[in-house]
Design a protein around this motif. Structure first.
Motif, short mmCIF file in Angstrom:
data_model
loop_
_atom_site.label_atom_id
_atom_site.label_comp_id
_atom_site.label_asym_id
_atom_site.label_seq_id
_atom_site.Cartn_x
_atom_site.Cartn_y
_atom_site.Cartn_z
N CYS A 17 116.04 0.85 5.87
CA CYS A 17 116.64 -0.47 5.70
C CYS A 17 117.41 -0.52 4.38
O CYS A 17 116.95 0.01 3.37
CB CYS A 17 115.53 -1.52 5.70
SG CYS A 17 116.19 -3.18 5.57
N ARG B 274 117.21 -12.74 1.25
CA ARG B 274 117.41 -12.67 2.70
C ARG B 274 118.88 -12.87 3.08
O ARG B 274 119.29 -12.59 4.19
CB ARG B 274 116.53 -13.72 3.40
CG ARG B 274 115.06 -13.47 3.24
CD ARG B 274 114.60 -12.27 4.00
NE ARG B 274 114.64 -12.49 5.44
CZ ARG B 274 114.31 -11.57 6.35
NH1 ARG B 274 113.95 -10.37 5.97
NH2 ARG B 274 114.36 -11.84 7.64
N LYS C 198 118.48 -3.61 3.25
CA LYS C 198 118.55 -5.03 2.93
C LYS C 198 117.87 -5.36 1.59
O LYS C 198 118.22 -6.32 0.93
CB LYS C 198 117.88 -5.85 4.03
CG LYS C 198 118.60 -5.79 5.39
CD LYS C 198 119.78 -6.73 5.42
CE LYS C 198 120.35 -6.94 6.82
NZ LYS C 198 120.93 -5.76 7.44
N PHE C 199 116.87 -4.62 1.21
CA PHE C 199 116.16 -4.83 -0.06
C PHE C 199 115.68 -6.26 -0.25
O PHE C 199 115.98 -6.91 -1.25
CB PHE C 199 117.03 -4.39 -1.25
CG PHE C 199 117.17 -2.90 -1.35
CD1 PHE C 199 116.20 -2.15 -1.99
CD2 PHE C 199 118.25 -2.25 -0.76
CE1 PHE C 199 116.30 -0.76 -2.06
CE2 PHE C 199 118.36 -0.87 -0.83
CZ PHE C 199 117.40 -0.12 -1.47
N CYS C 200 114.95 -6.77 0.71
CA CYS C 200 114.25 -8.03 0.49
C CYS C 200 113.29 -7.80 -0.68
O CYS C 200 112.68 -6.72 -0.76
CB CYS C 200 113.48 -8.44 1.74
SG CYS C 200 114.56 -8.69 3.16
N GLN D 104 113.20 -0.55 11.86
CA GLN D 104 112.80 -1.50 10.81
C GLN D 104 113.79 -2.66 10.79
O GLN D 104 113.46 -3.78 10.46
CB GLN D 104 112.81 -0.82 9.45
CG GLN D 104 111.45 -0.42 8.98
CD GLN D 104 111.16 1.03 9.28
OE1 GLN D 104 112.09 1.82 9.39
NE2 GLN D 104 109.91 1.37 9.40
N ASN D 105 115.02 -2.33 11.14
CA ASN D 105 116.09 -3.34 11.16
C ASN D 105 116.92 -3.01 12.38
O ASN D 105 118.07 -2.59 12.29
CB ASN D 105 116.90 -3.16 9.88
CG ASN D 105 117.62 -4.41 9.51
OD1 ASN D 105 117.63 -5.37 10.27
ND2 ASN D 105 118.25 -4.38 8.37
N PHE E 253 110.40 -8.62 -1.49
CA PHE E 253 108.95 -8.47 -1.30
C PHE E 253 108.59 -7.17 -0.58
O PHE E 253 107.41 -6.87 -0.41
CB PHE E 253 108.39 -9.65 -0.47
CG PHE E 253 109.11 -9.83 0.85
CD1 PHE E 253 108.79 -9.08 1.96
CD2 PHE E 253 110.14 -10.76 0.96
CE1 PHE E 253 109.47 -9.24 3.15
CE2 PHE E 253 110.83 -10.92 2.14
CZ PHE E 253 110.50 -10.16 3.25
N CYS E 254 109.58 -6.39 -0.14
CA CYS E 254 109.33 -5.38 0.88
C CYS E 254 109.49 -3.95 0.36
O CYS E 254 110.43 -3.64 -0.38
CB CYS E 254 110.30 -5.62 2.05
SG CYS E 254 110.11 -4.44 3.39
N VAL F 109 109.82 -1.28 2.42
CA VAL F 109 110.42 -0.39 3.41
C VAL F 109 111.61 0.42 2.89
O VAL F 109 111.68 1.64 3.11
CB VAL F 109 110.80 -1.18 4.69
CG1 VAL F 109 111.76 -0.39 5.58
CG2 VAL F 109 109.54 -1.52 5.47
N PRO F 110 112.56 -0.19 2.16
CA PRO F 110 113.69 0.63 1.69
C PRO F 110 113.24 1.79 0.79
O PRO F 110 113.94 2.80 0.70
CB PRO F 110 114.55 -0.37 0.91
CG PRO F 110 114.21 -1.70 1.51
CD PRO F 110 112.75 -1.60 1.83
N HIS G 216 116.93 -8.56 12.07
CA HIS G 216 117.25 -9.41 10.91
C HIS G 216 118.27 -10.45 11.37
O HIS G 216 119.23 -10.10 12.07
CB HIS G 216 117.82 -8.56 9.78
CG HIS G 216 117.91 -9.28 8.47
ND1 HIS G 216 118.83 -10.28 8.25
CD2 HIS G 216 117.18 -9.16 7.34
CE1 HIS G 216 118.66 -10.75 7.01
NE2 HIS G 216 117.67 -10.08 6.43
S1 SF4 Z 1 111.77 -7.21 5.23
FE1 SF4 Z 1 112.95 -6.16 6.83
S2 SF4 Z 1 115.07 -6.52 6.27
FE2 SF4 Z 1 113.87 -6.95 4.42
S3 SF4 Z 1 113.83 -5.00 3.28
FE3 SF4 Z 1 111.98 -5.04 4.58
S4 SF4 Z 1 112.58 -3.96 6.45
FE4 SF4 Z 1 114.48 -4.52 5.36
#
Ligand code: SF4
Length: 454
Positions: free
Chosen positions: A159, A281, A161-163, A203-204, A165-166, A168-169, A242
């Protein structure tokens, strides 16, 4: 003599898919999956970093597995203990520092190299958490066993997007989309082995942009239309999306592609514009509402689901009320909600305006009460209706099967095992808190009933 492989899978559907692929990768070495770690020749913890205290839970599990490994060694056997997935990616060498009895640590992008790791570990412990240049998908073998009536197929990972809180990236890396031809080939194999429903994972996932067969980048909507042409594929779903990647083409697919099921998981996380901005977001609550209006205009009966985080740093009572208002406005069929918890390395984790736990807990209770009300109302609407249910597995009671409605509701039906894998017309008799129960739509013998299964 086959070797026993036990994989414990934590977290999301993408990990479920990855665990199945790990089984495929290890099958040529003689590994066969088993249900318990006792007596296993290899144990893999396929971990997830999303939930609270994820790493600590993995270390506790490793502590429980240690005596099993020692017992095998004392008996003159061996057990390879491996930690994979997002906690392995995030912790790296730290796993071996805190649990030196672990033999292999590998990230989500490295599991195609498990056969090499199994050989290498005879000499030394292995830590492989790099992001290899080659994609694992190019190296994965075919499926070593049928996946059943409903299967997952990962089409996209990572991903951009770099939210705030997350993780995943950081754990899964940048967005990567598999080529269309590979996805079609995997989908055809799944259908040929008895799968009727495929859930496309990423993930996205709606940011999908894979190389197409015409040499051009292909969108998720286009991919869905190509998959829908596969003979024998009866249902398609995709997750997780997303809001910013929900384009007109994809919305139209919901109106026009029969096999695309009327269910969409579209996380919004908060109803407060301030919090949405701080989460990075990059859309407002009203952007989301308008998007939902367009989706419902295309597919009026669609069941909507979302994720919510309560108690994000700086969230005020007014912010939380905005979330409740958004939930009331949208009216979800289901939704997942969580207390915010700090993920080391993410921007929000370092903020000094963390919300007290008791406030988070009270807000979560209120939000979940509202969501439960909406889920019950949605489920009650289906009572006395006849729904097509894909019967996927045996239920907890003898003679009972469990399947999914087009709207993703779990449906329990009394039926013989011969119905497994069929899509049957089921009359919904009752709505339970988290599922439905029903009976075959028309009276008759089992031979008559089979006429309603397709
Ligand atoms: S919440 Fe979803 S869109 Fe946001 S960084 Fe994590 S995986 Fe990416």
């Amino acid at each position: 003599m086959p070797k026993k492989l036990f994989i414990k899978t934590y977290g999301c559907q993408m990990n479920v898919y990855d665990s199945a692929r790990m089984t495929d990768v290890l099958a040529p070495l003689g590994y066969e999956p088993v249900e318990q770690p006792d007596g296993a020749d290899m144990v893999i913890l396929n971990t997830c970093h999303i939930r609270e205290k994820a790493a600590e839970k993995v270390y506790s599990e490793l502590g429980r597995l240690r005596p099993l490994k020692l017992a095998r060694e004392e008996a003159g056997d061996s057990m390879i203990l491996a930690v994979g997935g997002c906690v392995a990616q995030a912790e790296g060498e730290e796993v071996r520092r805190r649990a030196p009895w672990v033999d292999v640590v590998f990230g989500p992008q490295a599991y195609h190299r498990l056969p090499d790791m199994v050989i290498e570990v005879q000499r030394r412990a292995v830590v492989d958490t790099g992001f290899p240049v080659e994609t694992k998908f190019d190296s994965l073998p075919g499926e070593s066993s049928p996946r059943g009536p409903a299967a997952f197929l990962t089409i996209q990972e990572g991903c951009d997007k770099f939210c705030t809180f997350c993780v995943v990236p950081y754990t899964r890396g940048m967005e990567y989309s598999r080529p269309v031809a590979d996805i079609l080939a995997e989908a055809r194999r799944l259908v040929a082995s008895g799968t009727s429903e495929i859930t496309l994972l990423g993930q996205n996932v709606n940011a999908y942009h894979g190389d197409g067969q015409n040499g051009q980048l292909t969108s998720l909507a286009r991919l869905i239309r190509e998959l829908a042409e596969i003979d024998g594929l009866k249902r398609l779903r995709y997750t997780t999306s997303h809001p910013r990647d929900m384009d007109n083409e994809l919305i139209s697919a919901h109106a026009e592609v029969d096999v695309l099921m009327p269910y969409l998981h579209l996380p919004v996380q908060s109803g407060s514009d301030q919090i949405l901005a701080e989460m990075n977001r990059r859309h407002s609550a009203d952007d989301y509402r308008h998007l939902i209006d367009r989706i419902r205009a295309a597919r009026p009966d669609i069941a909507l689901s979302s994720d919510f985080i309560v108690g994000f740093p700086g969230e005020t009572d007014a912010d939380f009320k905005s979330t409740l208002k958004l939930v009331r406005d949208v009216e979800y069929a289901s939704a997942y909600s969580f207390r915010y918890s700090q993920r080391p390395g993410t921007p929000a984790a370092d903020r000094d305006d963390q919300v007290p736990e008791d406030v988070k807990a009270a807000r979560l209770t209120e939000l979940q009460g509202l969501i439960d009300q909406q889920s019950r109302a949605f489920n009650l609407l289906t009572v006395d209706q006849t729904l097509d249910v894909l019967l996927e597995r045996r239920g907890r009671h003898a003679g009972q099967l469990v399947g999914r409605s087009p709207f993703m509701q779990a449906v329990h039906v009394d039926a013989p095992d011969s119905y497994l894998g069929r899509i049957a017309s089921v009359r919904i008799d009752a709505a339970l808190p988290n599922s439905l129960s029903g009976s075959f739509a028309e009276e008759g013998s089992s031979e008559d009933q089979s006429a309603h299964a397709v």
